[in-house]
Design an enzyme around this catalytic site. Structure first.
Site, PDB file in Angstrom:
ATOM      1  N   TYR A  69       0.979  -1.236   0.002  1.00 48.23           N
ATOM      2  CA  TYR A  69      -0.043   0.154   0.137  1.00 48.23           C
ATOM      3  C   TYR A  69       0.815   1.052   0.001  1.00 48.23           C
ATOM      4  O   TYR A  69       1.333   1.726   1.123  1.00 48.23           O
ATOM      5  CB  TYR A  69      -1.015  -0.048   1.042  1.00 48.23           C
ATOM      6  CG  TYR A  69      -1.956  -1.225   1.421  1.00 48.23           C
ATOM      7  CD1 TYR A  69      -2.324  -2.014   0.206  1.00 48.23           C
ATOM      8  CD2 TYR A  69      -2.727  -1.351   2.535  1.00 48.23           C
ATOM      9  CE1 TYR A  69      -3.281  -2.843   0.252  1.00 48.23           C
ATOM     10  CE2 TYR A  69      -3.571  -2.098   2.626  1.00 48.23           C
ATOM     11  CZ  TYR A  69      -3.927  -3.043   1.495  1.00 48.23           C
ATOM     12  OH  TYR A  69      -5.002  -3.947   1.358  1.00 48.23           O
ATOM     13  N   PHE A 217     -13.959  -4.207   1.015  1.00 46.59           N
ATOM     14  CA  PHE A 217     -14.886  -3.524   0.004  1.00 46.59           C
ATOM     15  C   PHE A 217     -16.119  -3.392   0.471  1.00 46.59           C
ATOM     16  O   PHE A 217     -17.284  -3.682  -0.104  1.00 46.59           O
ATOM     17  CB  PHE A 217     -14.886  -4.251  -1.369  1.00 46.59           C
ATOM     18  CG  PHE A 217     -13.429  -4.051  -2.223  1.00 46.59           C
ATOM     19  CD1 PHE A 217     -12.445  -3.250  -1.906  1.00 46.59           C
ATOM     20  CD2 PHE A 217     -13.194  -4.836  -3.306  1.00 46.59           C
ATOM     21  CE1 PHE A 217     -11.414  -3.116  -2.509  1.00 46.59           C
ATOM     22  CE2 PHE A 217     -12.108  -4.931  -3.938  1.00 46.59           C
ATOM     23  CZ  PHE A 217     -10.987  -3.794  -3.576  1.00 46.59           C
ATOM     24  N   GLY A 221     -17.826  -1.731  -2.418  1.00 43.62           N
ATOM     25  CA  GLY A 221     -18.117  -2.638  -3.114  1.00 43.62           C
ATOM     26  C   GLY A 221     -17.162  -2.702  -4.474  1.00 43.62           C
ATOM     27  O   GLY A 221     -15.970  -2.471  -4.117  1.00 43.62           O
TER      28      GLY A 221
END
Ligand code: NAP
Length: 304
Positions: A69, A217, A221
């Protein structure tokens, strides 16, 4: 529901092995830039550090991160180190290995079992720790995890890692991993409108065995993969979520988080945000209780 007096404790607790966490945690993937893997627009450093510190003030004691990340100028692990070290005793930092990116940000081939030690050590260096609380093996397909998970089990035996988890897996992977070493969490894509068909069975299997199921998510989503802010609520699925949200004076993001937490006491939340207001909102969602009727209405929202 934006009260700053609601803390993550309102969501209740669960155990990752011998480590107790509030069920409402935090995902660090959104701290580094405008989109999850965007190299062009780094985040405001002080804002991201502020979000991390505020998360802990609000009772968050479970942070999900990864060495991969990072944006051009920000690394999630280094932000966590800068913001939170020396780490409080009750903070549980969960990282993941398997995927990797080169210094320019390009994705590398999935790690070989031999490369996992280097990935664990990279996390140790960036976080400034001498052992990692929990490491998830993040799979990239349906094949066997035995060699990779076996390599991580050796690092666990060597004391570099306290507990192991797996990510992006099905029920057969869970059984395969458990034959090698204990599994304390499973991290899969799962939310009101995403991943339910793929993960319902493994979510249930985790519940039966007291293993944490940790969806990602849950708010955004599929859009989450590409950096969109949230579901917009103007379609058939969104309108049901919006109606429930209005009934509680809550936001749709809060209803989505609350819905995941209602899927079982072993289900944790790791909403990702770089926005301090969204952080407060997400933590407060741990106090949102949905009625059986609301859950039934939301449950009929189909898996997109
Ligand atoms: N194991 C895996 O393979 C895997 C894969 C993906 C992610 N993860 C982990 O799971 C965590 C969660 O996933 P995620 O961050 O992609 O998705 P998410 O939590 O479902 O949603 C994050 C997105 O929603 C927005 N958002 C957050 N809170 C909001 C709110 N209250 N109102 C409106 N929008 C809001 C965020 O933007 P703002 O920053 O503007 O709030 C961000 O764009 C990640 O942070 C990461 O730690 C794991």
């Amino acid at each position: 529901m934006t009260s700053e007096t609601i803390t993550a404790a309102a969501s209740g607790t669960w155990k990752l092995g011998d480590l107790t966490v509030n069920r409402l945690g935090f995902g660090a993937m959104r701290l580094t830039g405008s989109a999850a893997f965007d190299l062009g627009t780094p985040s405001d450093r002080e804002r991201s550090i502020g979000v991390l510190r505020r998360a802990l003030e609000l009772g968050v004691n479970h942070i999900d991160t990864a060495a991969f990340y990072f944006s051009s100028l920000r690394s999630a692990n280094e932000l966590i180190n800068r913001a939170l070290a020396p780490y409080p005793d009750d903070l549980v930092i969960v990282t993941k290995v398997g995927p990797g990116r080169d210094p320019s940000g390009k994705w590398l081939p999935w790690a070989t079992p031999e490369q996992l030690r280097g990935q664990v050590e990279e996390n140790l260096r960036q976080l400034g720790r001498d052992h990692l609380d929990v490491v998830n093996l993040r799979l990239n397909g349906p094949g066997s995890l035995a060699e990779h998970f076996g390599a991580l089990a050796e690092l666990r035996d060597a004391g570099l890692v306290r507990h192991l988890g797996i990510s992006n897996v099905g029920p057969a992977h869970l059984a395969e991993a458990q034959a090698i070493a204990p599994v304390v969490c499973v991290q899969n894509r799962y939310g009101l409108e995403t991943g339910r068909a793929d993960s319902d069975e493994v979510l249930r299997a985790c519940g039966e065995q007291g293993i944490a199921f940790v969806p990602f998510f849950a708010i955004a989503g599929e859009a989450g993969a590409f950096g969109a802010s949230s579901n917009d609520g103007d379609d058939g699925q969104g309108s049901e979520v919006l109606a429930v949200a209005r009934a509680h004076g809550a936001t749709e993001a809060q209803v989505r988080l609350a819905w995941t937490l209602h899927q079982g006491p072993h289900v944790l939340a790791i909403p990702g945000t770089g926005n301090p207001d969204h952080l407060v909102e997400n933590v407060a969602a741990g106090a949102l209780r949905l009625s059986a009727d609301e859950l039934a209405r939301l449950g009929s929202v189909h898996d997109g």
